[in-house]
Design a protein around this motif. Structure first.
Motif, PDB file in Angstrom:
ATOM      1  N   GLU A 129       0.779  -1.314   0.113  1.00 51.24           N
ATOM      2  CA  GLU A 129      -0.050   0.078   0.122  1.00 51.24           C
ATOM      3  C   GLU A 129       0.843   1.299   0.162  1.00 51.24           C
ATOM      4  O   GLU A 129       1.779   1.161   0.543  1.00 51.24           O
ATOM      5  CB  GLU A 129      -0.942  -0.095   1.210  1.00 51.24           C
ATOM      6  CG  GLU A 129      -1.962  -1.161   1.320  1.00 51.24           C
ATOM      7  CD  GLU A 129      -1.166  -2.449   1.647  1.00 51.24           C
ATOM      8  OE1 GLU A 129      -0.210  -2.405   2.206  1.00 51.24           O
ATOM      9  OE2 GLU A 129      -2.042  -3.294   2.441  1.00 51.24           O
ATOM     10  N   GLY A 130       0.424   2.419  -0.483  1.00 47.61           N
ATOM     11  CA  GLY A 130       1.293   3.560  -0.610  1.00 47.61           C
ATOM     12  C   GLY A 130       0.687   4.516  -1.584  1.00 47.61           C
ATOM     13  O   GLY A 130      -0.487   4.567  -2.039  1.00 47.61           O
ATOM     14  N   LYS A 131       1.473   5.407  -1.964  1.00 41.54           N
ATOM     15  CA  LYS A 131       1.087   6.424  -3.021  1.00 41.54           C
ATOM     16  C   LYS A 131       2.042   6.450  -4.400  1.00 41.54           C
ATOM     17  O   LYS A 131       2.164   7.421  -4.797  1.00 41.54           O
ATOM     18  CB  LYS A 131       1.471   7.744  -2.214  1.00 41.54           C
ATOM     19  CG  LYS A 131       0.421   8.016  -0.975  1.00 41.54           C
ATOM     20  CD  LYS A 131       0.838   9.469  -0.350  1.00 41.54           C
ATOM     21  CE  LYS A 131       0.007   9.473   0.910  1.00 41.54           C
ATOM     22  NZ  LYS A 131       0.271  10.887   1.641  1.00 41.54           N
ATOM     23  N   GLY A 132       2.281   5.263  -4.738  1.00 46.80           N
ATOM     24  CA  GLY A 132       3.034   5.139  -5.912  1.00 46.80           C
ATOM     25  C   GLY A 132       4.490   5.266  -5.905  1.00 46.80           C
ATOM     26  O   GLY A 132       5.029   5.524  -7.198  1.00 46.80           O
ATOM     27  N   GLY A 133       5.368   5.308  -4.876  1.00 47.94           N
ATOM     28  CA  GLY A 133       6.673   5.245  -4.804  1.00 47.94           C
ATOM     29  C   GLY A 133       7.097   3.738  -5.504  1.00 47.94           C
ATOM     30  O   GLY A 133       6.542   2.807  -5.478  1.00 47.94           O
ATOM     31  N   ILE A 134       8.494   3.767  -5.676  1.00 52.73           N
ATOM     32  CA  ILE A 134       9.311   2.780  -6.051  1.00 52.73           C
ATOM     33  C   ILE A 134      10.707   2.959  -5.542  1.00 52.73           C
ATOM     34  O   ILE A 134      11.207   3.755  -5.691  1.00 52.73           O
ATOM     35  CB  ILE A 134       9.487   2.728  -7.377  1.00 52.73           C
ATOM     36  CG1 ILE A 134       8.254   2.463  -8.346  1.00 52.73           C
ATOM     37  CG2 ILE A 134      10.514   1.394  -7.905  1.00 52.73           C
ATOM     38  CD1 ILE A 134       8.331   2.599  -9.845  1.00 52.73           C
ATOM     39  N   TYR A 135      10.871   1.510  -4.703  1.00 54.26           N
ATOM     40  CA  TYR A 135      12.283   1.377  -4.029  1.00 54.26           C
ATOM     41  C   TYR A 135      12.873   0.455  -4.487  1.00 54.26           C
ATOM     42  O   TYR A 135      12.355  -0.692  -4.914  1.00 54.26           O
ATOM     43  CB  TYR A 135      11.727   1.623  -2.489  1.00 54.26           C
ATOM     44  CG  TYR A 135      10.921   2.486  -2.052  1.00 54.26           C
ATOM     45  CD1 TYR A 135      11.335   3.996  -2.087  1.00 54.26           C
ATOM     46  CD2 TYR A 135       9.749   2.359  -1.851  1.00 54.26           C
ATOM     47  CE1 TYR A 135      10.478   4.866  -1.770  1.00 54.26           C
ATOM     48  CE2 TYR A 135       8.727   3.290  -1.336  1.00 54.26           C
ATOM     49  CZ  TYR A 135       9.118   4.479  -1.316  1.00 54.26           C
ATOM     50  OH  TYR A 135       8.208   5.450  -0.946  1.00 54.26           O
ATOM     51  N   ILE A 136      14.450   0.360  -4.632  1.00 53.68           N
ATOM     52  CA  ILE A 136      15.240  -0.640  -4.924  1.00 53.68           C
ATOM     53  C   ILE A 136      16.232  -1.282  -4.005  1.00 53.68           C
ATOM     54  O   ILE A 136      16.869  -0.031  -3.367  1.00 53.68           O
ATOM     55  CB  ILE A 136      15.874  -0.058  -6.345  1.00 53.68           C
ATOM     56  CG1 ILE A 136      14.701   0.127  -7.276  1.00 53.68           C
ATOM     57  CG2 ILE A 136      16.544  -1.481  -7.132  1.00 53.68           C
ATOM     58  CD1 ILE A 136      15.327   0.852  -8.606  1.00 53.68           C
ATOM     59  N   ASN A 137      16.321  -2.357  -3.915  1.00 49.82           N
ATOM     60  CA  ASN A 137      17.328  -2.830  -3.191  1.00 49.82           C
ATOM     61  C   ASN A 137      18.213  -3.811  -3.798  1.00 49.82           C
ATOM     62  O   ASN A 137      17.819  -4.582  -4.854  1.00 49.82           O
ATOM     63  CB  ASN A 137      16.806  -3.833  -1.750  1.00 49.82           C
ATOM     64  CG  ASN A 137      18.107  -4.527  -1.136  1.00 49.82           C
ATOM     65  OD1 ASN A 137      18.313  -5.729  -1.651  1.00 49.82           O
ATOM     66  ND2 ASN A 137      18.793  -3.780  -0.240  1.00 49.82           N
ATOM     67  N   THR A 138      19.527  -3.467  -3.868  1.00 56.18           N
ATOM     68  CA  THR A 138      20.562  -4.399  -4.563  1.00 56.18           C
ATOM     69  C   THR A 138      21.463  -5.147  -3.922  1.00 56.18           C
ATOM     70  O   THR A 138      21.768  -4.533  -2.645  1.00 56.18           O
ATOM     71  CB  THR A 138      21.192  -3.378  -5.809  1.00 56.18           C
ATOM     72  OG1 THR A 138      21.882  -2.426  -4.911  1.00 56.18           O
ATOM     73  CG2 THR A 138      20.336  -2.670  -6.626  1.00 56.18           C
ATOM     74  N   ALA A 139      22.082  -6.092  -4.386  1.00 58.99           N
ATOM     75  CA  ALA A 139      23.477  -6.726  -3.847  1.00 58.99           C
ATOM     76  C   ALA A 139      24.317  -7.099  -4.972  1.00 58.99           C
ATOM     77  O   ALA A 139      23.695  -7.203  -6.243  1.00 58.99           O
ATOM     78  CB  ALA A 139      23.029  -7.976  -3.221  1.00 58.99           C
ATOM     79  N   GLY A 140      25.486  -6.826  -4.762  1.00 52.98           N
ATOM     80  CA  GLY A 140      26.374  -7.263  -5.968  1.00 52.98           C
ATOM     81  C   GLY A 140      27.612  -7.833  -5.415  1.00 52.98           C
ATOM     82  O   GLY A 140      27.962  -7.957  -4.427  1.00 52.98           O
ATOM     83  N   ILE A 141      28.096  -8.655  -6.475  1.00 47.29           N
ATOM     84  CA  ILE A 141      29.273  -9.709  -6.390  1.00 47.29           C
ATOM     85  C   ILE A 141      30.295  -9.039  -7.172  1.00 47.29           C
ATOM     86  O   ILE A 141      30.300  -8.957  -8.570  1.00 47.29           O
ATOM     87  CB  ILE A 141      28.912 -11.011  -6.421  1.00 47.29           C
ATOM     88  CG1 ILE A 141      28.132 -11.559  -5.280  1.00 47.29           C
ATOM     89  CG2 ILE A 141      30.316 -11.950  -6.338  1.00 47.29           C
ATOM     90  CD1 ILE A 141      27.548 -13.064  -5.389  1.00 47.29           C
ATOM     91  N   GLY A 142      31.487  -8.946  -6.817  1.00 44.23           N
ATOM     92  CA  GLY A 142      32.692  -8.809  -7.588  1.00 44.23           C
ATOM     93  C   GLY A 142      33.982  -9.577  -7.348  1.00 44.23           C
ATOM     94  O   GLY A 142      34.117  -9.868  -6.298  1.00 44.23           O
ATOM     95  N   GLU A 143      34.635  -9.772  -8.391  1.00 46.28           N
ATOM     96  CA  GLU A 143      35.993 -10.777  -8.264  1.00 46.28           C
ATOM     97  C   GLU A 143      37.082  -9.878  -7.858  1.00 46.28           C
ATOM     98  O   GLU A 143      37.407  -8.954  -8.822  1.00 46.28           O
ATOM     99  CB  GLU A 143      36.296 -11.585  -9.409  1.00 46.28           C
ATOM    100  CG  GLU A 143      35.194 -12.621  -9.740  1.00 46.28           C
ATOM    101  CD  GLU A 143      35.684 -13.588 -10.837  1.00 46.28           C
ATOM    102  OE1 GLU A 143      35.092 -14.676 -11.032  1.00 46.28           O
ATOM    103  OE2 GLU A 143      36.355 -12.966 -11.749  1.00 46.28           O
TER     104      GLU A 143
END
Length: 325
Positions: A129-143
Motif C-alpha cells: 500500500e502507498g502512494k506510487g513510490g518505487i524503491y530498489i534494493n541491490t546486492a553485488g558480487i565482484g571478483e
C-alpha cells in the motif's frame, strides 16, 4: 496503466510484470532459468555488497533511481579492487505506481549494467500500500583483482586524488525539488573505466572510496580515523564547476558536504601520483580529476583555505539532504 495490489499476489499479474518488465530488460542466461537462486561461477576471492535506494524524485537530470541503484552498487565493489560481475535487484513498489515509469527505470538499469559490464541475475518484487513510490534494493558480487586496497591502508606521504567535480548529484536533486531552473546534471556513473585503468597500469593504490552521502568531508574523516593519519587538502585544488559553485553560494551550501554518485578518491603512493592523475584524466568520467592533498602523520582532516588559513574539516552533522540516493 498503474500497478495495483494484484501485481504482488504471485499470480498472473505478477508473472506478467516480471516477464514484460524485468526479464524483458535484464534478460541473460542465468536470470532466464527463473530458479529460486542464481547459480554463479566465481573463480577468485570476492567482494560482496548490498544497498537500498529511495531517491526522490525518481527521475532527475542526469539519471533516475534505477541508474543510481546500479552505479552505486557497482562503485562500491570497484572501491575494493573488485571487478563487478553480478547484481540482484529487489523492487518494493507502492500501489498506484506508473507501469511505464517502472519500465523506464528497468531500461535505465539495464543500460547502466551493460556499461558497467555486470549482469542482473536475480531479483524480487513486492507490492505494498502507498502512494506510487518505487524503491530498489541491490546486492553485488565482484571478483577481487587487486588485493590490499583498504580505507585503513593509507601511509604517510601518500597523495590524495579526486576524480572530478564535487556536488553535482546533490545540486541536481535539490534543484528539482526546489524547482530551480539550471543545467546542473547528476554525476551518476559507473567508475569501472577509471578503476580498471589505474589497476591495469600497476598504480600503487592504497585506498579508494566513492564520495556519496556525507560528501568528501565525511569520506576523508573516515580515511583519517581508519588509517590513523592526518589528511591535508587544498581548497584551491578542489574541482567544482562554476554552476555548482554559484548554486552553493546562493543557498549557503558547502560542496565538501554534498553528495555525489560518480566520484571517487584514490590514495596512491607519492611516486605514482602524477601518472595516476593522467590516467584518471584520460578515462571516462575523470576529465576533471585533480590532486587535492596528501596523507601526513597525525589525525583529523585539515584544509588550507583559499586565503591561506587552516580549517579543520569535520564529518557531516545532521541530515544534509534526505532521500538523495
Amino acid at each position: 496503466m498503474h500497478i495495483d495490489m494484484s501485481y504482488g499476489s504471485g499470480g498472473k499479474q505478477t508473472t506478467s510484470l516480471i516477464n514484460e518488465v524485468f526479464v524483458k530488460h535484464f534478460s541473460n542466461p542465468v536470470l532466464q532459468k527463473m530458479e529460486d537462486s542464481a547459480v554463479l561461477t566465481v573463480k577468485e576471492r570476492i567482494a560482496f555488497t548490498t544497498d537500498s535506494f529511495v531517491v526522490t524524485p525518481m527521475f532527475f537530470k542526469g539519471g533516475d533511481i534505477g541508474k543510481v541503484a546500479v552505479c552505486g552498487t557497482v562503485n562500491d565493489l570497484l572501491m575494493m579492487g573488485a571487478n563487478p560481475k553480478y547484481l540482484t535487484a529487489g523492487f518494493i513498489i507502492e500501489e498506484g505506481a506508473d507501469l511505464n515509469e517502472l519500465e523506464r527505470i528497468a531500461a535505465s538499469m539495464a543500460a547502466a549494467a551493460k556499461e558497467a559490464g555486470v549482469e542482473i541475475v536475480a531479483g524480487d518484487t513486492k507490492v505494498i500500500e502507498g502512494k506510487g513510490g518505487i524503491y530498489i534494493n541491490t546486492a553485488g558480487i565482484g571478483e577481487i583483482v587487486r588485493e590490499g586496497i583498504s580505507i585503513s591502508a593509507c601511509r604517510e606521504g601518500d597523495v590524495l586524488l579526486l576524480s572530478g567535480n564535487l556536488g553535482e548529484h546533490h545540486s541536481a536533486i535539490m534543484s528539482h525539488r526546489m524547482e530551480i531552473e539550471n543545467d546542473i546534471k547528476s554525476d551518476c556513473a559507473p567508475l569501472k573505466e577509471i578503476v580498471g585503468n589505474l589497476i591495469a597500469a600497476g598504480i600503487d593504490l592504497h585506498c579508494m572510496r566513492d564520495v556519496t552521502r556525507g560528501g568528501l568531508a565525511t569520506v576523508l574523516n573516515e580515511v583519517s580515523a581508519s588509517s590513523s593519519c592526518k589528511v591535508e587538502i587544498e581548497e584551491k585544488a578542489l574541482p567544482i564547476s562554476a554552476q555548482v559553485r554559484g548554486f552553493c553560494e546562493i543557498l549557503g551550501l558547502d560542496p565538501l558536504y554534498m553528495a555525489n554518485e560518480g566520484k571517487l578518491i584514490a590514495v596512491v603512493a607519492e611516486q605514482d601520483a602524477q601518472r595516476a592523475l593522467q590516467i584518471m584524466k584520460e578515462s571516462r568520467y575523470g576529465e576533471n580529476a585533480s590532486v587535492i592533498g596528501s596523507i601526513q602523520a597525525g589525525s583529523k582532516v585539515v584544509m588550507t583555505t583559499s586565503f591561506g588559513g587552516s580549517r579543520v574539516i569535520d564529518v557531516l552533522y545532521g541530515e544534509g539532504l534526505p532521500r538523495i540516493c
